[in-house]
Design a protein around this motif. Structure first.
Motif, PDB file in Angstrom:
ATOM      1  N   SER A  21       0.810  -1.220   0.000  1.00 56.59           N
ATOM      2  CA  SER A  21       0.000   0.000   0.000  1.00 56.59           C
ATOM      3  C   SER A  21       0.845   1.273   0.000  1.00 56.59           C
ATOM      4  O   SER A  21       0.386   2.319  -0.456  1.00 56.59           O
ATOM      5  N   CYS A  42       4.088   1.224  -1.222  1.00 61.19           N
ATOM      6  CA  CYS A  42       5.235   0.857  -2.049  1.00 61.19           C
ATOM      7  C   CYS A  42       5.135   1.597  -3.386  1.00 61.19           C
ATOM      8  O   CYS A  42       4.045   1.719  -3.941  1.00 61.19           O
ATOM      9  N   THR A  96       7.528   0.822  -5.894  1.00 55.69           N
ATOM     10  CA  THR A  96       8.472   0.103  -6.758  1.00 55.69           C
ATOM     11  C   THR A  96       7.980   0.018  -8.212  1.00 55.69           C
ATOM     12  O   THR A  96       8.748   0.222  -9.152  1.00 55.69           O
ATOM     13  N   ASP A 156       2.685 -11.424   0.693  1.00 56.41           N
ATOM     14  CA  ASP A 156       3.069 -10.173   1.363  1.00 56.41           C
ATOM     15  C   ASP A 156       2.701  -8.955   0.532  1.00 56.41           C
ATOM     16  O   ASP A 156       3.319  -8.681  -0.495  1.00 56.41           O
ATOM     17  N   GLY A 201      -0.547  -5.842  -0.519  1.00 56.56           N
ATOM     18  CA  GLY A 201      -1.638  -5.670  -1.462  1.00 56.56           C
ATOM     19  C   GLY A 201      -3.017  -5.982  -0.922  1.00 56.56           C
ATOM     20  O   GLY A 201      -4.005  -5.723  -1.604  1.00 56.56           O
ATOM     21  N   GLY A 207       0.438  -5.009   6.154  1.00 55.70           N
ATOM     22  CA  GLY A 207       1.003  -3.743   6.615  1.00 55.70           C
ATOM     23  C   GLY A 207      -0.120  -2.739   6.839  1.00 55.70           C
ATOM     24  O   GLY A 207      -0.603  -2.540   7.954  1.00 55.70           O
ATOM     25  N   GLY A 208      -0.587  -2.158   5.734  1.00 55.15           N
ATOM     26  CA  GLY A 208      -1.593  -1.093   5.813  1.00 55.15           C
ATOM     27  C   GLY A 208      -2.846  -1.448   6.599  1.00 55.15           C
ATOM     28  O   GLY A 208      -3.381  -0.617   7.333  1.00 55.15           O
ATOM     29  N   GLY A 246       6.375   3.569   3.895  1.00 53.52           N
ATOM     30  CA  GLY A 246       7.118   2.400   3.430  1.00 53.52           C
ATOM     31  C   GLY A 246       8.513   2.392   4.027  1.00 53.52           C
ATOM     32  O   GLY A 246       9.066   3.440   4.359  1.00 53.52           O
ATOM     33  N   MET A 247       9.067   1.178   4.152  1.00 50.15           N
ATOM     34  CA  MET A 247      10.391   1.062   4.764  1.00 50.15           C
ATOM     35  C   MET A 247      11.502   1.503   3.801  1.00 50.15           C
ATOM     36  O   MET A 247      12.647   1.622   4.194  1.00 50.15           O
ATOM     37  N   SER A 248      11.166   1.736   2.532  1.00 48.19           N
ATOM     38  CA  SER A 248      12.160   2.312   1.614  1.00 48.19           C
ATOM     39  C   SER A 248      11.785   3.748   1.256  1.00 48.19           C
ATOM     40  O   SER A 248      12.265   4.287   0.267  1.00 48.19           O
ATOM     41  N   GLU A 253      11.698   3.983  -2.727  1.00 47.22           N
ATOM     42  CA  GLU A 253      10.669   3.155  -3.384  1.00 47.22           C
ATOM     43  C   GLU A 253       9.476   2.952  -2.458  1.00 47.22           C
ATOM     44  O   GLU A 253       8.871   1.888  -2.418  1.00 47.22           O
TER      45      GLU A 253
HETATM   46  P1  5GP Z   1       0.529  -3.703   2.586  1.00 47.92           P
HETATM   47  O1  5GP Z   1      -0.063  -4.757   3.462  1.00 47.92           O
HETATM   48  O2  5GP Z   1       0.651  -2.383   3.270  1.00 47.92           O
HETATM   49  O3  5GP Z   1      -0.146  -3.592   1.261  1.00 47.92           O
HETATM   50  O4  5GP Z   1       2.003  -4.201   2.227  1.00 47.92           O
HETATM   51  C1  5GP Z   1       2.979  -4.429   3.221  1.00 47.92           C
HETATM   52  C2  5GP Z   1       4.260  -4.826   2.551  1.00 47.92           C
HETATM   53  O5  5GP Z   1       4.753  -3.779   1.703  1.00 47.92           O
HETATM   54  C3  5GP Z   1       5.428  -5.069   3.495  1.00 47.92           C
HETATM   55  O6  5GP Z   1       5.349  -6.286   4.175  1.00 47.92           O
HETATM   56  C4  5GP Z   1       6.613  -4.986   2.555  1.00 47.92           C
HETATM   57  O7  5GP Z   1       6.845  -6.191   1.866  1.00 47.92           O
HETATM   58  C5  5GP Z   1       6.158  -3.941   1.547  1.00 47.92           C
HETATM   59  N1  5GP Z   1       6.797  -2.643   1.801  1.00 47.92           N
HETATM   60  C6  5GP Z   1       6.864  -1.959   2.959  1.00 47.92           C
HETATM   61  N2  5GP Z   1       7.497  -0.782   2.781  1.00 47.92           N
HETATM   62  C7  5GP Z   1       7.866  -0.731   1.493  1.00 47.92           C
HETATM   63  C8  5GP Z   1       8.567   0.231   0.708  1.00 47.92           C
HETATM   64  O8  5GP Z   1       8.962   1.312   1.155  1.00 47.92           O
HETATM   65  N3  5GP Z   1       8.776  -0.096  -0.579  1.00 47.92           N
HETATM   66  C9  5GP Z   1       8.347  -1.272  -1.119  1.00 47.92           C
HETATM   67  N4  5GP Z   1       8.625  -1.526  -2.394  1.00 47.92           N
HETATM   68  N5  5GP Z   1       7.647  -2.190  -0.414  1.00 47.92           N
HETATM   69  C10 5GP Z   1       7.420  -1.912   0.872  1.00 47.92           C
END
Ligand code: 5GP
Length: 346
Positions: free
Chosen positions: A183, A185, A187, A218, A220, A241-242, A267-269, A288
């Protein structure tokens, strides 16, 4: 250059077809799973959802709260050694908490010191890099497995069956699947790299299961229905995450915007994370990830009940008494997506 014509799917591209069912209530559905891991031989029993190892989600507070519901947490990488030792030493035995690390020498040495300090209290490790296709990552995984045969290793991220197989053979018990769907990211925008997440799950699960390995989907998931689709597609675990961000346990910074309480999530990047943990974005790389402000959502327990309720209900719609049966009973129907959903509204 080559073009792959085969259709690849995201969560929004499908729905799950209902099926005849003898279940009368959601409460009859068992959403826990049991696994014996391929390499570690360790037995797992729990609800196979994992809080992401982001510093606004994978916190000690989150781990304590989620363990009450048998849900796991992957801790973020930025805790100090002392804090980690204190945490693991007081962790109830039944809780499933992953120690997360990257693949640098410092990451490994820090892990060894903490692991030696707390012993068996660390049973799960998440080795996490943005691109799980590099030789250095594979070499690291080999060394980690050789040095620590009894730990359960989750490693990633990858999105294709052949690389999921490779990581299982290299020592991973669980392969983490997803490049680009997160959410926060960016990239896909920054690099053009990615793979539609539902197809990545289906293909990697098929490959990993053939070798007695498991996968963790992991990124989305934006609603309980997306978790049902990920499990339906063959995911053994799902990382969020989100969907778990913005709660009390996230320990994120709270801001007030026009009278509404908001929590920072990034995001962690992202530039925010790199400024915080790495002293800024190095000049050879781009961020990213992005930062967003989420509405404050209170304690995570309420959100978890909603998520689990949705997954349970999906099981009743297809007649799955146990989460384990969901994938076998899933038939996806493709739905036409509006062009403006795909490309955004102009
Ligand atoms: P969510 O559940 O928020 O859609 O996705 C969580 C995942 O997004 C994390 O577990 C990790 O794999 C990925 N993610 C977290 N921070 C970043 C970021 O800064 N950049 C990218 N490319 N992926 C991230």
């Amino acid at each position: 250059m080559r073009i792959e014509e085969e259709l690849k799917l995201d969560f929004q591209d499908v729905l799950i077809r209902p099926k005849r069912s003898t279940l009368t209530s959601r409460s009859d559905v068992d959403i826990s799973r049991q696994f014996v891991f391929r390499h570690s031989g360790h037995r797992y029993h729990g609800v196979p959802i994992i809080a992401a190892n982001m510093d606004t989600v994978g916190t000690f507070e989150m781990a304590r709260a989620l363990s009450k519901q048998q849900i796991s947490t992957a801790l973020h990488k930025h805790y100090e050694e002392r804090e980690l030792m204190d945490f693991f030493q007081t962790l109830p035995e039944a809780a499933t908490v992953f120690y997360s690390m990257g693949i640098t020498r410092e990451d490994y040495e820090k892990f060894c010191r903490v692991k030696q300090g707390v012993g068996d209290a660390i049973a799960y490790v998440c080795v996490d890099v943005a691109n799980g296709y590099t030789k250095s990552f594979v070499d690291f995984l080999h060394r980690l497995r050789d040095a620590w045969p009894q730990i359960t290793i989750m490693a990633g991220n990858v999105v294709t069956g052949e690389m999921a197989e490779e990581l299982i053979l290299d020592g991973a018990d669980i392969v983490k699947v997803g490049i680009g769907p997160g959410s926060v990211c960016t990239t896909r925008k920054m690099t053009g790299i990615g793979y539609p997440q539902l197809s990545a799950i289906i293909e990697c699960a098929d490959a990993a299961h053939g070798l007695g390995g498991l996968i963790c989907a992991d990124g989305g998931c934006t609603s309980p229905g997306d978790l049902a689709k990920a499990f339906g597609g063959g995911a053994d675990f799902i990382m969020l995450g989100g969907m778990l961000a913005g709660h009390d346990e996230c320990m994120g910074e709270v801001a007030e915007v026009e009278g509404v309480r908001k929590v920072r999530f990034y995001g962690m990047s992202s530039r925010t994370a790199m400024d915080k943990h790495a002293g800024g974005v190095a000049n050879y790389r781009a961020s990213e990830g992005k930062e967003v402000l989420l509405d404050y959502r209170g304690p995570v327990a309420d959100t978890v009940l909603e998520i689990l309720g949705g997954v349970r209900s999906a099981c009743t719609y297809v007649g799955a008494h146990k989460l384990r049966e969901l994938s076998k009973r899933t038939t996806f129907i493709r739905v036409a997506r509006q062009l403006n959903e795909v490309f955004g509204q102009s």
